[in-house]
Every structure is written in C-alpha cells, then in structure tokens.
Design a protein around this motif. Structure first.
Motif, short mmCIF file in Angstrom:
data_model
loop_
_atom_site.label_atom_id
_atom_site.label_comp_id
_atom_site.label_asym_id
_atom_site.label_seq_id
_atom_site.Cartn_x
_atom_site.Cartn_y
_atom_site.Cartn_z
N THR A 356 0.91 -1.11 -0.30
CA THR A 356 0.04 -0.30 0.33
C THR A 356 0.62 1.20 0.10
O THR A 356 0.32 2.78 -0.05
CB THR A 356 -0.58 0.00 1.53
N GLU A 357 2.57 1.38 -0.01
CA GLU A 357 3.32 1.80 -0.39
C GLU A 357 4.44 2.23 -0.80
O GLU A 357 4.74 0.97 -0.76
CB GLU A 357 4.22 2.54 0.55
N TRP A 358 4.43 3.05 -2.05
CA TRP A 358 5.13 2.68 -2.83
C TRP A 358 6.32 3.86 -3.25
O TRP A 358 6.11 5.16 -3.63
CB TRP A 358 5.30 2.86 -4.70
N GLN A 359 7.31 2.91 -3.04
CA GLN A 359 8.72 4.53 -2.64
C GLN A 359 9.76 4.40 -3.80
O GLN A 359 10.68 5.66 -4.46
CB GLN A 359 9.38 4.25 -0.98
N GLN A 360 9.78 3.40 -4.32
CA GLN A 360 10.81 3.59 -6.18
C GLN A 360 10.08 2.81 -6.98
O GLN A 360 9.20 1.94 -6.52
CB GLN A 360 12.17 2.71 -5.75
N VAL A 361 9.33 3.55 -7.77
CA VAL A 361 8.51 3.36 -8.88
C VAL A 361 9.27 3.70 -10.29
O VAL A 361 10.62 4.93 -10.58
CB VAL A 361 7.04 4.34 -9.30
N ALA A 362 8.80 2.78 -10.96
CA ALA A 362 9.86 2.84 -12.72
C ALA A 362 9.53 3.01 -13.21
O ALA A 362 7.92 2.32 -13.81
CB ALA A 362 10.73 1.26 -12.97
N VAL A 363 9.35 3.25 -14.53
CA VAL A 363 8.02 3.82 -15.39
C VAL A 363 9.30 3.46 -17.00
O VAL A 363 10.04 4.30 -17.05
CB VAL A 363 7.89 5.75 -15.76
N ARG A 388 11.02 7.81 -4.90
CA ARG A 388 12.07 7.57 -6.28
C ARG A 388 11.81 7.27 -7.99
O ARG A 388 10.84 6.13 -7.28
CB ARG A 388 13.55 7.51 -6.03
N VAL A 389 12.04 8.11 -8.43
CA VAL A 389 11.77 7.67 -9.96
C VAL A 389 12.40 7.67 -10.81
O VAL A 389 12.79 8.21 -10.78
CB VAL A 389 10.26 8.65 -10.69
N SER A 390 12.03 6.69 -11.53
CA SER A 390 13.38 6.35 -12.38
C SER A 390 12.70 5.70 -14.12
O SER A 390 11.26 5.55 -14.07
CB SER A 390 13.77 4.60 -12.12
N VAL A 391 12.63 7.26 -14.82
CA VAL A 391 12.27 6.98 -16.38
C VAL A 391 13.15 6.10 -17.19
O VAL A 391 14.34 6.36 -17.12
CB VAL A 391 11.96 7.78 -16.36
N ALA A 392 12.69 4.95 -17.84
CA ALA A 392 14.08 4.49 -18.61
C ALA A 392 13.13 3.16 -20.78
O ALA A 392 11.84 3.82 -20.34
CB ALA A 392 14.07 3.15 -17.68
N ASN A 410 13.88 14.76 -22.27
CA ASN A 410 12.90 16.34 -22.41
C ASN A 410 11.32 15.60 -22.15
O ASN A 410 10.83 16.66 -21.21
CB ASN A 410 12.31 16.23 -24.46
N LEU A 411 11.37 14.64 -21.22
CA LEU A 411 10.33 13.87 -20.38
C LEU A 411 10.78 14.64 -19.50
O LEU A 411 9.57 15.15 -18.77
CB LEU A 411 10.38 12.34 -20.94
N VAL A 412 11.23 14.60 -18.86
CA VAL A 412 11.70 14.65 -17.58
C VAL A 412 11.78 15.81 -16.76
O VAL A 412 11.84 16.25 -15.51
CB VAL A 412 12.59 14.15 -16.54
N GLU A 413 12.22 16.99 -18.26
CA GLU A 413 12.11 17.88 -17.44
C GLU A 413 11.48 18.61 -17.20
O GLU A 413 11.58 20.19 -16.29
CB GLU A 413 12.91 18.83 -19.58
N ASN A 416 8.83 18.02 -12.16
CA ASN A 416 9.46 18.56 -10.41
C ASN A 416 9.36 17.02 -9.48
O ASN A 416 8.18 16.87 -9.15
CB ASN A 416 8.71 19.21 -9.90
N GLY A 417 11.25 17.06 -9.39
CA GLY A 417 10.57 15.75 -8.13
C GLY A 417 12.12 14.59 -8.83
O GLY A 417 13.34 15.29 -9.36
N ARG A 418 12.94 14.23 -8.03
CA ARG A 418 13.60 12.87 -8.39
C ARG A 418 13.80 12.10 -9.84
O ARG A 418 12.42 10.92 -8.88
CB ARG A 418 14.00 12.34 -6.44
N ILE A 419 13.68 12.07 -10.45
CA ILE A 419 13.72 11.71 -11.42
C ILE A 419 15.59 11.30 -12.00
O ILE A 419 15.67 11.70 -12.16
CB ILE A 419 13.16 11.83 -12.34
N GLU A 420 15.62 9.47 -11.66
CA GLU A 420 16.58 10.05 -12.98
C GLU A 420 15.88 8.76 -14.52
O GLU A 420 15.34 7.95 -14.37
CB GLU A 420 17.68 8.34 -11.82
#
Length: 478
Positions: A356-363, A388-392, A410-413, A416-420
């Motif tokens: 019910t909680e998600w701290q690390q999410v991959a997209v 943390r969010v990871s866009v891959a 271009n997507l993450v620009e 606003n947030g912690r994105i790698e």
C-alpha cells in the motif's frame, strides 16, 4: 455546488456543433504534449512571423538593412529548433551577430585604408583575401569572447557587400533585429516552453478524482494507490465502489413455510449494509492517513459491469478509474477493455504482495507522448517527496542511445521531483524483469496508441505481466 455548475456548463458545451466531433482537436492537443511537436509548431509560427515583422520594419525604416535577414532567419530557426542547446542563448545570439557585423566593418576599413588607400571607397570590391579576413576575424573574436554563433559568419560576409559609408547603420540594424528576435525567443522559452507542463499537460491538472471498484483479492491495495494519486492534488477525492449482484441474495432458509421473499430481501439488505460498513471503515482510514476526501458508493450491477463502473464514474464526477487487474484467459477481463474504450482515463493495478506504499517507481517509456507524461506524473504523486522515480527506455541498438537520452531528457524536464533516467540495451521483456526486482511499482502504458499491425507484430507489454514479481500499473488515456 461548484461541481454541479461545472457539469451543467460541460453539458451545454457538448451541444455546440463544433464540439460534437472533437476527436481531431483532441488528438492535436495530445500531440502537442510531445516536446518535439511543440518545438516544430513553434518554429512554424515564430520564424515566419518574425521575418514578416522585420521585413515590415525594414520597408519603413531606412536604417534597418535587408541584408541581415537571411542569416537572421537561419539563426531564428536554430534558436527555436533547439531551445535547450548551449547555443540557444539570447545574449550569445545578439552578441554573435553583432560581432560578425563589426568584423565585416573592420575588414572594410582595412581594405579602404591599408590595402586600397588610393581607390574610392565605392569602387572597392569584395575579394578572396577580404572575405577570408572577415571570417577569420569573426571566428577569433567570437571564440575569445565565448559568443560563437554560426550565423555570425554569414553576417560578416554579407556585411562586405554593404557600402562602406553605411557600415555603422548595418551594425545597428543587426543589433536591433537580433535583439527583437532574442526578446521574443526569451519570452517564449521562459514563459511557455519551460512552463509547458502547466499549459499543455492535462495529467498535471486532471486525474485527481479517482473511482476504485472494490474487486479482487487485495482491493485495499488498489484503493490506497488510487487514494495516493488523488491526495497529491488539492481538489482530489477518492470514491470506493462496491457493485451488489444477485449473489448477495442467495436462496434463504424457508422452512417456516413462507415463500422466503421477505427473508431474502432482508438478508440481501444486511449483506449490502455490511459491505458498506467495511468500505466506510476503509474510507475513514484513507481520510485519516492521506487527508483526502473519501466517498463510499454501493450500486446494483447494470447490463454490463464495465458500463456500471463507467456510469458511476460519470455520476460521481470522477476522471480516473483505478481497477484491479483481472484476466479472462490470456486477455484482460472484458469489463476492463470496455472501460478502456470509454471516454475516461483508466489505471489497471496488479498487486504482487498487497503493498500500500510505493517509494521506488519505474516508468518504462517507448516514446514521448501524453501517456508518458501522465505515467511520470502518477509516479511522482505516489512516491511523494521522499521516494524515487526512474524513467527508462529499452533499446536494441547502441545507435538509438543518443536519441533515447534526448527523449528521456525532454520527458523529465517538465516534471518536479527526484527522477533518474536510464537507457538499457536489452530486449524489453528482460529489461522489465530486471527493473521489477529493484522497484516497488512499474508503470507502463497500454500501447493503445500503436497501430493494429504493430500490436499484432509485437504484443502489448501488459501481456508479460503475470511473470513480473512486483506491482504493475497499466495507464490508459482516454
């Protein structure tokens, strides 16, 4: 009160003839949510407009030379085509072009006073050494001042064609013209391009009223996911939906000799009340923990399950349905595909362990699109400020790496947030299993924007979900 007025206003708008067939308009604005499309549309708008404006001014002001327009048009295109480039600097643009004009003036002065001192100034023609000297001087000056600009060299060469007596006016016209372009570009980039998420991306303003049908073995997990999405917006709310069916009123005990109808109805009412009480308790926990309004709705099932859910979403003013993942054989359950065909956003959630909680999410994303922006926005809502969010992007050839890096940037620009960002050279199936081991949730698109032929050749990603050992969310935009 405000919601009812807004609903009435929308109903009146739908009656307008130009809104009855909105799909082309909607598709146009969905395409505008891609950075690449925004840039190209801006080039088509601003480059011709600025050239027309400067031509108009040139026809009315003798001091504004038409010689500057060819390099100015090329420079304007370069600015708008790559607004994040090192060379897309308004100061560099103005200073570079002005430096080119000054260097051409200097080359003319050298020719007049040193090379051809006895010739009348108007009789001096451009020769190879003079052109080379103007270009050399431009390169040295712009390099020394760190204002290198490609179009400065074109200005330097064109300046050699200007009469020596009008060189000062030419320099002024270059400065004024380039300044006009620089001001327009700076305003566009700072107040529109860098703020495009605010104006164009509907995902930053919508999907904050979430309907959650309570189905499956872990409905609370999906309810918490929907509630966290809604809680990220001030106007958010979550609606917990239970659909009562005939199963609640099975044949009762009629040993007293009666027909049992009243007894069956009483038991059905009691069962419905018990379900509602459970949902109310869950809603209270959601409101307490996430500080988001929670509403409980119990309805009777209509002709189809999907239509019942869609109608309830409309009646409760919800713009997103978060539904547990269900299958019918090897495909999604019919009611889920029916929701995806409706005019509402859908998020299909497959829980792995009831989290019910998600701290690390991959997209994982395939290309820049409105769906990709929505997935990133959902991920940021779920992880909050601590996650943390990871866009891959998965590629199959190293030649695709540069374009993939640019697309992810271009997507993450706009977020606003912690994105790698990650670009991995591996088949998508293997890549999906790899990121599943290190993330609490993987958010993917429904692939509904692909052509039918493409979907036949390469099946949708969600068909690989049963083998992934983590939570999965499938996002489908209306």
């Amino acid at each position: 009160m405000l919601e009812s007025l807004r609903d009435r206003f929308r109903q009146q708008l739908r009656r307008l003839p130009w809104l009855r067939h909105r799909r082309p308009v909607r598709m146009f604005f969905r395409r505008l949510e891609e950075t690449n499309v925004i840039v190209h549309v801006s080039m088509l708008v601003f480059v011709p407009t600025l050239v027309a404006l400067l031509t108009y001014l040139s026809n009315r002001l003798d001091a504004l030379s038409f010689f500057v327009f060819p390099p100015l048009a090329a420079g304007t295109y370069a600015l708008f085509s790559n607004p994040e480039s090192k060379y897309a600097s308004p100061f560099r643009f103005v200073a570079g072009l002005t430096a080119g004009a000054l260097c051409s003036w200097a080359a003319i002065l050298v020719a007049v006073y040193l090379v051809y001192p006895t010739a009348p100034p108007g009789a001096i023609e451009v020769d190879a050494p003079g052109a080379a000297f103007a270009v050399l001087l431009t390169g040295a000056l712009t390099w020394a001042l760190d204002i290198e600009e490609a179009t400065a060299f074109a200005v330097a060469l064109l300046g050699l064609l200007v009469d020596p007596g009008r060189q000062a006016a030419f320099v002024v016209s270059v400065f004024v013209s380039s300044s006009i372009v620089a001001v327009v570009f700076s305003v566009w980039r700072n107040y529109f391009y860098k703020q495009r998420a605010r104006y164009l991306y509907r995902s930053t303003k919508a999907d904050d009223r979430v309907l959650v049908p309570m189905r499956g073995e872990n409905p609370e997990a999906t309810a918490m996911l929907g509630a966290r999405l809604a809680a990220a917006h001030d106007a958010g709310k979550v609606v917990l939906l239970d659909i009562a069916s005939g199963d609640l009123a099975e044949d009762g005990d009629t040993s007293d000799g009666g027909d049992g109808t009243a007894s069956d109805e009483a038991r059905a009412g009691a069962a419905t009340a018990a379900v509602a009480a459970e949902l109310e308790a869950l809603g209270d926990r959601i409101e307490t923990n996430l500080d988001v309004p929670c509403q409980v709705v119990v309805v009777s099932e209509g002709p189809t399950l999907g239509e019942t859910i869609r109608q309830t979403a409309t009646e409760t003013n919800c713009d997103l349905v978060a539904v547990p993942y269900e299958t019918d054989g090897d495909t999604l359950a019919p009611f889920i595909t029916g929701l995806m065909d409706a005019d509402i956003d859908v998020l299909v959630h497959q829980t792995y362990d009831g989290r019910t909680e998600w701290q690390q999410v991959a997209v994982p994303v395939r290309r820049a699109s409105d769906t990709a922006h929505a997935m990133i926005d959902f991920a940021l809502r779920l992880v909050g400020s601590e996650g943390r969010v990871s866009v891959a992007r998965s590629i199959e050839d190293e030649k695709q790496r540069r374009s993939a890096d640019e697309m992810l940037a271009n997507l993450v620009e706009t977020a606003n947030g912690r994105i790698e960002t990650r670009v991995v050279n591996a088949p998508f199936g293997r890549f999906l299993h790899r990121i599943a081991r290190t993330n609490d949730l993987v958010i993917i698109g429904s692939s509904r924007d692909r052509s039918r032929t493409s979907r036949l050749i390469s099946p949708p990603t969600f068909e690989q979900l049963p083998d992934v050992d983590t939570d999965i969310a499938i996002v489908d935009r209306r």
